[in-house]
Design an enzyme around this catalytic site. Structure first.
Site, PDB file in Angstrom:
ATOM      1  N   LYS A   1      12.305  -1.032   1.132  1.00  0.00           N
ATOM      2  CA  LYS A   1      12.102  -0.693  -0.278  1.00  0.00           C
ATOM      3  C   LYS A   1      12.122   0.836  -0.380  1.00  0.00           C
ATOM      4  CE  LYS A   1      11.179  -1.903  -4.559  1.00  0.00           C
ATOM      5  NZ  LYS A   1      12.249  -2.449  -5.403  1.00  0.00           N
TER       6      LYS A   1
ATOM      7  N   ASP B   1       5.885 -10.554   7.078  1.00  0.00           N
ATOM      8  CA  ASP B   1       4.841 -11.568   6.921  1.00  0.00           C
ATOM      9  C   ASP B   1       5.105 -12.393   5.659  1.00  0.00           C
ATOM     10  OD1 ASP B   1       2.586 -12.914   7.687  1.00  0.00           O
ATOM     11  OD2 ASP B   1       1.159 -11.404   6.992  1.00  0.00           O
TER      12      ASP B   1
ATOM     13  N   TYR C   1      -0.336  -2.735   7.780  1.00  0.00           N
ATOM     14  CA  TYR C   1      -1.261  -3.434   8.678  1.00  0.00           C
ATOM     15  C   TYR C   1      -1.842  -2.501   9.743  1.00  0.00           C
ATOM     16  CZ  TYR C   1       0.005  -8.084   6.835  1.00  0.00           C
ATOM     17  OH  TYR C   1       0.178  -9.184   6.036  1.00  0.00           O
TER      18      TYR C   1
ATOM     19  N   ASP D   1       6.846 -16.483   5.131  1.00  0.00           N
ATOM     20  CA  ASP D   1       6.143 -17.562   4.413  1.00  0.00           C
ATOM     21  C   ASP D   1       7.026 -18.121   3.295  1.00  0.00           C
ATOM     22  OD1 ASP D   1       3.895 -16.970   6.001  1.00  0.00           O
ATOM     23  OD2 ASP D   1       2.518 -17.364   4.350  1.00  0.00           O
TER      24      ASP D   1
ATOM     25  N   ASP E   1      12.592  -6.872  -2.481  1.00  0.00           N
ATOM     26  CA  ASP E   1      12.271  -7.729  -3.634  1.00  0.00           C
ATOM     27  C   ASP E   1      13.499  -8.564  -4.025  1.00  0.00           C
ATOM     28  OD1 ASP E   1      13.453  -5.325  -4.325  1.00  0.00           O
ATOM     29  OD2 ASP E   1      12.277  -5.016  -6.141  1.00  0.00           O
TER      30      ASP E   1
HETATM   31  N1  GGG Z   1      -1.334 -18.044  13.264  1.00  0.00           N
HETATM   32  C1  GGG Z   1      -1.118 -17.056  12.299  1.00  0.00           C
HETATM   33  C2  GGG Z   1      -2.334 -16.692  11.538  1.00  0.00           C
HETATM   34  O1  GGG Z   1      -3.424 -16.945  11.974  1.00  0.00           O
HETATM   35  N2  GGG Z   1      -2.132 -16.120  10.374  1.00  0.00           N
HETATM   36  C3  GGG Z   1      -3.183 -15.622   9.566  1.00  0.00           C
HETATM   37  C4  GGG Z   1      -2.939 -14.228   9.117  1.00  0.00           C
HETATM   38  O2  GGG Z   1      -3.603 -13.764   8.210  1.00  0.00           O
HETATM   39  N3  GGG Z   1      -2.014 -13.534   9.732  1.00  0.00           N
HETATM   40  C5  GGG Z   1      -1.663 -12.213   9.444  1.00  0.00           C
HETATM   41  C6  GGG Z   1      -0.453 -11.822  10.237  1.00  0.00           C
HETATM   42  O3  GGG Z   1       0.285 -12.688  10.721  1.00  0.00           O
HETATM   43  O4  GGG Z   1      -0.216 -10.623  10.388  1.00  0.00           O
END
Ligand code: GGG
Length: 326
Positions: free
Chosen positions: A167, A223, A120, A227, A199
């Site tokens: 990893k 991230d 990122y 989820d 993984d």
């Molecule tokens: N409220 C979290 C949000 O808007 N997530 C969308 C997203 O793509 N987030 C990438 C991240 O959390 O780094």
């Protein structure tokens, strides 16, 4: 003392759930001034810029920020906002709630996600026709910092196990460094820890989440795994998060803008309200934070519930029920 809170709803359901958090913060015994800022896809369309300088300044100057959701412009909005508040750690608790039909009802763990680098870092390029690259950045300093934060968090909150996700068998240089730095930190703490290939960890989390307490992760892994954990406890409508820096912090639900349901008023506000509870904790309103969590828990157990949890209530109904309990 009055605290100034920047409120940035962002895109899609962010516009619907962010006011819920403000309603709840207004209902507790604390003194807040709310200042609202724009950011996101619609702002980019109107002005050419997804994150206006005024909004950056709001977040920089406030005592804390509430952020709703990012859409297509996530890389231009939420990543810079995390930077504006100096956030190096993203805290994402995932827990199941009594009365909800969760895939894994014994889940109670916290992801501590490195928040500044990895894939990122935003270093992408087109190096030839049809060939694009991305540079993954891992530094010893950031790896040590997130590990120290994670182990301290575990100690402070009475957790017994820490897992370092990596990893390093494939990403030998980058995750090799992450793992080495995090293990060195782990060795200096009086707390059990293990390491896990990310993984395999994804599979173990699905099958036996109750074995995990605190999971320290590089950025993308944090991230994705959070989820995944949302799926175990009832969905993304339940996971709050805190982006923590040295002197400032930003609170947002883990979910994004959910364009499929945006505008219908049926988004689950729980994740956003629980993010507001994390904000209360951060500003030393521990009793008020606990009261908000208890109110959300009560509403999750007894209803009303939004459609993602099998109900037919609106976000406003759920928010009103939480406020009533407060
Ligand atoms: N409220 C979290 C949000 O808007 N997530 C969308 C997203 O793509 N987030 C990438 C991240 O959390 O780094």
């Amino acid at each position: 003392m009055t605290h100034e809170i920047a409120v940035i709803p962002g895109d899609g359901i962010g516009q619907e759930v962010t006011p819920a958090a403000v309603d709840v913060l207004e209902a507790v015994d604390a003194d807040f001034d709310f200042v609202e800022g724009d950011a996101g896809d619609a702002v980019k369309e109107a002005t050419g810029e997804a994150l206006p300088a005024e909004t950056r300044e709001l977040a920089a100057d406030a005592d804390a920020t509430l952020f709703g959701a990012a859409g297509e412009t996530a890389a231009d909005v939420i990543l810079p906002l995390r930077d504006v508040v100096g956030s190096f750690a993203n805290v994402r608790p995932a827990r199941s709630y009594p009365g909800l039909d969760a895939v894994q009802p014994d889940t109670d763990l916290v992801f501590i996600r490195e928040n500044t680098e990895g894939v990122y870092a935003g270093i992408e390029a087109e190096i030839d026709d049809g060939v694009r690259t991305l540079t993954r950045v891992i530094t010893e300093d950031a790896s040590r910092e997130i590990a120290e934060f994670g182990f301290r968090y575990a100690k402070r909150n009475g957790f017994e196990n820490v897992t370092i996700a990596h990893k390093a068998n494939v990403m030998r240089e980058t995750d090799g460094l992450f793992l080495e730095a995090a293990q060195a930190v782990g060795d200096s703490f009086d707390i059990d820890y293990d390491t896990a290939l990310m993984d395999a960890l994804a599979m173990h989390l699905v099958m036996r989440p109750e074995e995990y307490d605190v999971v320290i992760c590089p950025n993308l892994a944090g991230d994705m795994l959070s989820d995944l954990a949302a799926g175990l406890v009832g969905g993304l409508g339940l996971l709050p998060s805190a982006n923590v820096g040295e002197d400032n912090a930003l609170f947002e639900p883990v979910h994004g803008s959910a364009p499929d349901i945006a505008g219908q008023g049926v988004a689950n506000p729980s994740a956003m309200i629980l993010s507001a509870a994390m904000l209360l904790d951060h500003l030393d309103y521990a009793d008020e934070a606990a009261a908000v969590r208890e109110a959300v828990e009560g509403v999750l157990a007894d209803g009303p519930r939004t459609p993602d949890l099998g109900g037919d209530a609106s976000a406003d109904d759920v928010t009103a029920a939480v406020v009533d309990r407060l």
